[in-house]
Design an enzyme around this catalytic site. Structure first.
Site, PDB file in Angstrom:
ATOM      1  N   LYS A 118      34.477  33.494   9.151  1.00 27.43           N
ATOM      2  CA  LYS A 118      33.206  34.189   8.905  1.00 27.43           C
ATOM      3  C   LYS A 118      32.585  33.805   7.550  1.00 27.43           C
ATOM      4  O   LYS A 118      33.252  33.217   6.689  1.00 27.43           O
ATOM      5  CB  LYS A 118      33.450  35.704   8.967  1.00 27.43           C
ATOM      6  CG  LYS A 118      33.835  36.211  10.369  1.00 27.43           C
ATOM      7  CD  LYS A 118      33.967  37.730  10.380  1.00 27.43           C
ATOM      8  CE  LYS A 118      34.280  38.266  11.770  1.00 27.43           C
ATOM      9  NZ  LYS A 118      34.353  39.748  11.783  1.00 27.43           N
ATOM     10  N   TYR A 136      27.639  39.219  19.630  1.00 24.50           N
ATOM     11  CA  TYR A 136      28.252  40.539  19.431  1.00 24.50           C
ATOM     12  C   TYR A 136      27.603  41.626  20.291  1.00 24.50           C
ATOM     13  O   TYR A 136      27.722  42.812  19.963  1.00 24.50           O
ATOM     14  CB  TYR A 136      28.176  40.928  17.955  1.00 24.50           C
ATOM     15  CG  TYR A 136      29.313  40.360  17.108  1.00 24.50           C
ATOM     16  CD1 TYR A 136      30.646  40.697  17.355  1.00 24.50           C
ATOM     17  CD2 TYR A 136      29.059  39.505  16.044  1.00 24.50           C
ATOM     18  CE1 TYR A 136      31.678  40.197  16.577  1.00 24.50           C
ATOM     19  CE2 TYR A 136      30.093  38.997  15.257  1.00 24.50           C
ATOM     20  CZ  TYR A 136      31.399  39.350  15.536  1.00 24.50           C
ATOM     21  OH  TYR A 136      32.436  38.868  14.766  1.00 24.50           O
ATOM     22  N   ASN A 187      35.426  40.600   6.983  1.00 26.78           N
ATOM     23  CA  ASN A 187      36.875  40.492   7.155  1.00 26.78           C
ATOM     24  C   ASN A 187      37.354  39.105   7.578  1.00 26.78           C
ATOM     25  O   ASN A 187      38.384  38.964   8.232  1.00 26.78           O
ATOM     26  CB  ASN A 187      37.368  41.593   8.091  1.00 26.78           C
ATOM     27  CG  ASN A 187      36.729  41.522   9.454  1.00 26.78           C
ATOM     28  OD1 ASN A 187      35.955  40.605   9.735  1.00 26.78           O
ATOM     29  ND2 ASN A 187      37.054  42.470  10.308  1.00 26.78           N
ATOM     30  N   HIS A 196      37.141  36.145  13.083  1.00 24.06           N
ATOM     31  CA  HIS A 196      36.998  36.775  14.405  1.00 24.06           C
ATOM     32  C   HIS A 196      38.017  36.123  15.327  1.00 24.06           C
ATOM     33  O   HIS A 196      38.278  34.923  15.215  1.00 24.06           O
ATOM     34  CB  HIS A 196      35.592  36.523  14.972  1.00 24.06           C
ATOM     35  CG  HIS A 196      35.490  36.826  16.442  1.00 24.06           C
ATOM     36  ND1 HIS A 196      35.219  38.091  16.913  1.00 24.06           N
ATOM     37  CD2 HIS A 196      35.693  36.052  17.546  1.00 24.06           C
ATOM     38  CE1 HIS A 196      35.241  38.069  18.244  1.00 24.06           C
ATOM     39  NE2 HIS A 196      35.521  36.844  18.649  1.00 24.06           N
ATOM     40  N   GLU A 208      33.563  33.672  25.227  1.00 18.81           N
ATOM     41  CA  GLU A 208      33.226  33.324  23.840  1.00 18.81           C
ATOM     42  C   GLU A 208      33.336  31.819  23.595  1.00 18.81           C
ATOM     43  O   GLU A 208      32.523  31.246  22.871  1.00 18.81           O
ATOM     44  CB  GLU A 208      34.128  34.097  22.875  1.00 18.81           C
ATOM     45  CG  GLU A 208      33.800  35.586  22.863  1.00 18.81           C
ATOM     46  CD  GLU A 208      34.718  36.401  21.951  1.00 18.81           C
ATOM     47  OE1 GLU A 208      34.491  37.604  21.836  1.00 18.81           O
ATOM     48  OE2 GLU A 208      35.662  35.825  21.356  1.00 18.81           O
TER      49      GLU A 208
END
Ligand code: ADP
Ligand code: MG
Length: 141
Positions: free
Chosen positions: A12, A52, A115, A118, A129
């Site tokens: 990320k 998302y 964080n 993913h 995905e």
């Protein structure tokens, strides 16, 4: 039972900004996950919202999509035995305060939102995905 699986991983923006791609990839490779596809891209807000979509009614949805579009990400397909669950274990809990030591999120995450990584959470979402980012020709195992 051994099951070879593919899972989608994303490094990320908080992690690409801090130049952590190699350190994170090293965690995958040390755990016998193979990076069989990888590219660095920057999502538009709309592309982040589509990825998302399952979270669209959660209070953090807008913050999450703004964050995911804020800098480049590295999208990758990891392959290996029980790759989906194994990657979730290597990542650690969503909230870094709850992540076990040695996990990517315990070591690198800034917060529950920022964080660092993913990872797909089931075989069904992994298939969806991966197809969102890669064509079959790009998976080179
Ligand atoms: P995971 O990434 O561990 O599968 P979720 O699917 O529940 O976690 O959430 C997707 C992402 O949304 C998280 O990785 C995190 O970036 C963000 N997120 C989740 N919960 C929160 C929260 N309470 N506040 C801000 N962002 C959150
Ligand atoms: Mg999730």
């Amino acid at each position: 039972m051994s099951t070879q699986q593919h899972t989608l991983s994303i490094i990320k923006p908080d992690a690409t900004r801090r130049n952590l791609t190699g350190k994170i990839n090293s965690k995958f490779e040390s755990a016998d996950l193979r990076i069989i596809a990888q590219k660095r891209v920057q999502l538009s807000k709309l592309q982040a919202e589509k990825f998302y979509e399952v979270h669209k009614d959660r209070p953090f949805f807008d913050e999450l999509c703004t964050f995911m579009a804020s800098a480049p990400i590295v999208v990758q397909v990891l392959a290996g035995e029980n790759a989906i669950l194994k990657n979730r274990e290597i990542m650690g809990a969503t909230d870094p305060a709850e992540a076990l030591s040695g996990t990517i999120r315990a070591e690198f995450a800034n917060s529950i939102g920022e964080n660092s990584v993913h990872g797909s959470d089931s075989a069904e979402t992994a298939t969806q995905e991966i197809a969102y980012f890669f064509s079959g020709l790009e998976l080179v195992g």
